[in-house]
Design a protein around this motif. Structure first.
Motif, mmCIF file in Angstrom:
data_model
loop_
_atom_site.group_PDB
_atom_site.id
_atom_site.type_symbol
_atom_site.label_atom_id
_atom_site.label_comp_id
_atom_site.label_asym_id
_atom_site.label_seq_id
_atom_site.Cartn_x
_atom_site.Cartn_y
_atom_site.Cartn_z
ATOM 1 N N HIS A 208 52.472 4.988 -10.491
ATOM 2 C CA HIS A 208 52.193 3.732 -11.203
ATOM 3 C C HIS A 208 53.215 2.636 -10.883
ATOM 4 O O HIS A 208 53.565 1.856 -11.761
ATOM 5 C CB HIS A 208 52.181 3.984 -12.717
ATOM 6 N N ASN B 104 48.208 1.944 -9.724
ATOM 7 C CA ASN B 104 47.804 3.347 -9.753
ATOM 8 C C ASN B 104 47.403 3.710 -8.328
ATOM 9 O O ASN B 104 46.383 3.253 -7.833
ATOM 10 C CB ASN B 104 46.630 3.560 -10.713
ATOM 11 N N ARG C 249 43.920 6.116 -8.540
ATOM 12 C CA ARG C 249 42.673 5.440 -8.949
ATOM 13 C C ARG C 249 43.012 3.994 -9.284
ATOM 14 O O ARG C 249 43.445 3.691 -10.382
ATOM 15 C CB ARG C 249 42.059 6.157 -10.151
ATOM 16 N N LYS D 279 42.254 2.193 -12.627
ATOM 17 C CA LYS D 279 42.872 2.729 -13.850
ATOM 18 C C LYS D 279 44.382 2.517 -13.783
ATOM 19 O O LYS D 279 45.168 3.447 -13.830
ATOM 20 C CB LYS D 279 42.518 4.198 -14.012
ATOM 21 N N ASN D 280 44.756 1.259 -13.691
ATOM 22 C CA ASN D 280 46.172 0.915 -13.607
ATOM 23 C C ASN D 280 46.721 0.614 -14.997
ATOM 24 O O ASN D 280 46.041 0.819 -15.997
ATOM 25 C CB ASN D 280 46.361 -0.271 -12.645
ATOM 26 N N ALA E 257 43.146 -3.682 -17.699
ATOM 27 C CA ALA E 257 42.689 -2.296 -17.557
ATOM 28 C C ALA E 257 42.996 -1.498 -18.825
ATOM 29 O O ALA E 257 42.162 -0.693 -19.267
ATOM 30 C CB ALA E 257 43.338 -1.641 -16.345
ATOM 31 N N TYR F 265 39.928 0.269 -20.984
ATOM 32 C CA TYR F 265 39.849 1.712 -21.230
ATOM 33 C C TYR F 265 40.403 2.112 -22.602
ATOM 34 O O TYR F 265 40.639 3.287 -22.856
ATOM 35 C CB TYR F 265 40.556 2.470 -20.108
#
Length: 111
Positions: A43, A48, A51, A54-55, A60, A64
């Motif tokens: 990270h 990320n 993926r 999905k940081n 983000a 999420y």
């Protein structure tokens, strides 16, 4: 017996209060150290490498539903998908501290 019950209630209350502290109240400088050692490999700068979507950027985290101290603490503790669990490597306090650091950095756009 009465003292034991009071001790348990007080201990639980202190843990609950600590768990719900605002991100600013936790030592985010220590969180930066923990993040650098345990998290930056995947990270770096809030990204990320596994993926990309999905940081740890603010948008983000919101998307999420990971934009709270509790949510980040939970995923760092228990892991999810490709994210490893850290409950056996970090203390509860260290996990909360790194979660506070992540939230702080997301607010600053990782600058």
């Amino acid at each position: 017996m009465k003292k034991l019950i009071i001790f348990i209630i007080c201990t639980f209350s202190l843990w609950t209060i600590n768990f719900n502290l605002p991100a600013k109240a936790l030592d985010t400088a220590k969180g930066a150290e923990i993040f650098s050692f345990h998290c930056a490999g995947c990270h770096i700068n809030g990204g990320n490498i596994i993926r990309r979507g999905k940081n740890l950027k603010k948008n983000a985290l919101k998307k999420y539903r990971m934009d709270s101290l509790e949510a980040i603490t939970n995923i760092v503790t228990n892991g999810k998908s490709n994210m490893s669990a850290y409950k056996d490597r970090l203390t509860t306090e260290e996990i909360q501290t790194v979660a506070a650091y992540v939230l702080e950095q997301a607010e600053k756009d990782w600058k």
